[in-house]
Write a protein that holds these residues in place. Structure first.
Motif: not given
Length: 356
Positions: A211-212, A238-239, A273-274, A346-348
């Motif tokens: 998110g940033a 976003p994560g 974003a999820d 991507l990987h969370e």
């Protein structure tokens, strides 16, 4: 194949037994009529029993041969299955891996060793290519800096001619473009240098807030967004992920930059974003899916449309390389209403570890 060979062998064995029975019956021709008839009847009954038992045994063994043949085939082909699976797992990011198949020096071992030799040659070739790009980019920066300094000094002199000043003004944008291209090549070489294992702890990796990164990238392009009158929509939550913060920052920057640069005046930039999945959509004309599919490769640009021919042609290829280095992927698709949708998965990262 094993079952067919067994059936042929069994049929040949039965035929041989029948021939031997006929030979024995022929040898009784010298006996008396009554004895010959009794012995012939007993021989015929015994032959029928033997034939019936042999046929039943042949049928049972045929089924057993199919099962045993399948088991034997699997056992023989198991090393090939292992080789196939391992070869499919090896990509440009992990060419250092080898099959290293153990076992005797047979055909399967020779095949595995040949593939290992091929992987070694590919690894050397890829490494040499990446080193060349990185070294060439570094070496080219020095003359560019010298040329820029010379232009600045020449145009800053009080007695500088108007033509000199005009020439310097025309050359500076070209120098900026070349420097941007070199920076892109360096970033691409850095992203392709080696895969970053998600969840590992190689140097330079840490937990990263997506998110940033998105907020910073949008703010950095604020002037261009305002100049084009674009509308920016942000959707979702976003994560976090694990990786190199500088590379991931460049990934998000390139996504936003591509959406702003190749957009229409008054168009839309939607950032969804999820968790660790980012989708950046941009407005514009309807694009050709065949051309869009190759935009993730270096120096590929759209032949027509908004922004065709602008930029260095490395933006989305850097995104693809950085995503691949972090175990993710880039997907590009056209929008039905026009424009492009770029999805990075991507990987969370969670306190308990890394998940898809």
């Amino acid at each position: 194949m094993y079952a067919a060979m067994f059936l042929v062998s069994g049929a040949a064995l039965l035929a041989l037994a029948n021939v031997l029975g006929t030979v024995r019956y022929t040898r009784l021709a010298g006996a008396g009529p009554d004895l010959r008839e009794q012995l012939a009847g007993a021989e015929a009954a015994q032959t029928r029993q033997l034939l019936a038992g042999s046929l039943i045994a042949l049928a049972v063994m045929a089924v057993v041969s199919v099962l045993l043949g399948r088991s034997a085939a699997r056992r023989v082909l198991r090393p090939l299955t292992t080789i196939t699976t391992a070869t499919r797992r090896i990509t440009a990011e992990n060419l250092h891996e080898r099959l290293a198949v153990p076992g005797p020096a047979d055909e399967v071992k020779d095949l595995a060793d040949t593939i290992d030799d091929l992987l070694e040659r590919l690894e050397v070739s890829f490494a040499a290519q990446r080193r060349f790009v990185a070294h060439a980019s570094h070496e080219l920066r020095t003359p560019l800096t010298t040329i820029r300094a010379t232009l600045d000094v020449a145009s800053a002199k009080p007695q500088a001619a108007a033509q000199t000043v005009a020439l310097a003004d025309r050359l500076r944008p070209e120098l900026d473009r070349i420097e941007s291209l070199l920076e892109g090549l360096l970033m691409l070489a850095r992203a392709q240098h080696g895969a970053l294992s998600a969840g590992g702890d190689p140097a330079g990796t840490a937990e990263v807030e997506l998110g940033a990164l998105i907020e910073r990238a949008v703010e950095a392009r604020g002037a261009d967004i305002a100049a084009k009158g674009l509308t920016v929509e942000r959707i979702g939550d976003p994560g976090r992920t694990w990786g190199n913060a500088a590379l991931l920052g460049r990934l998000v920057d390139n996504l936003i930059d591509n959406a702003v640069t190749h957009n229409v005046a008054g168009g839309l930039v939607r950032v969804s974003a999820d968790r660790a999945r980012i989708v950046v959509e941009s407005g514009g004309p309807v694009l050709d899916p065949a051309q869009v599919a190759r935009l993730g490769q270096p120096f590929q640009r759209l032949g027509e449309g908004i922004g065709a021919g602008s930029g260095t042609g490395l933006g989305l290829s850097i995104v693809a390389a950085v995503a691949g280095a972090h175990g993710g992927r880039l997907e590009l698709r056209t929008r039905a209403s026009g424009g492009l949708a770029a999805t990075v998965t991507l990987h969370e990262w969670t306190p308990g570890g890394v998940h898809r």
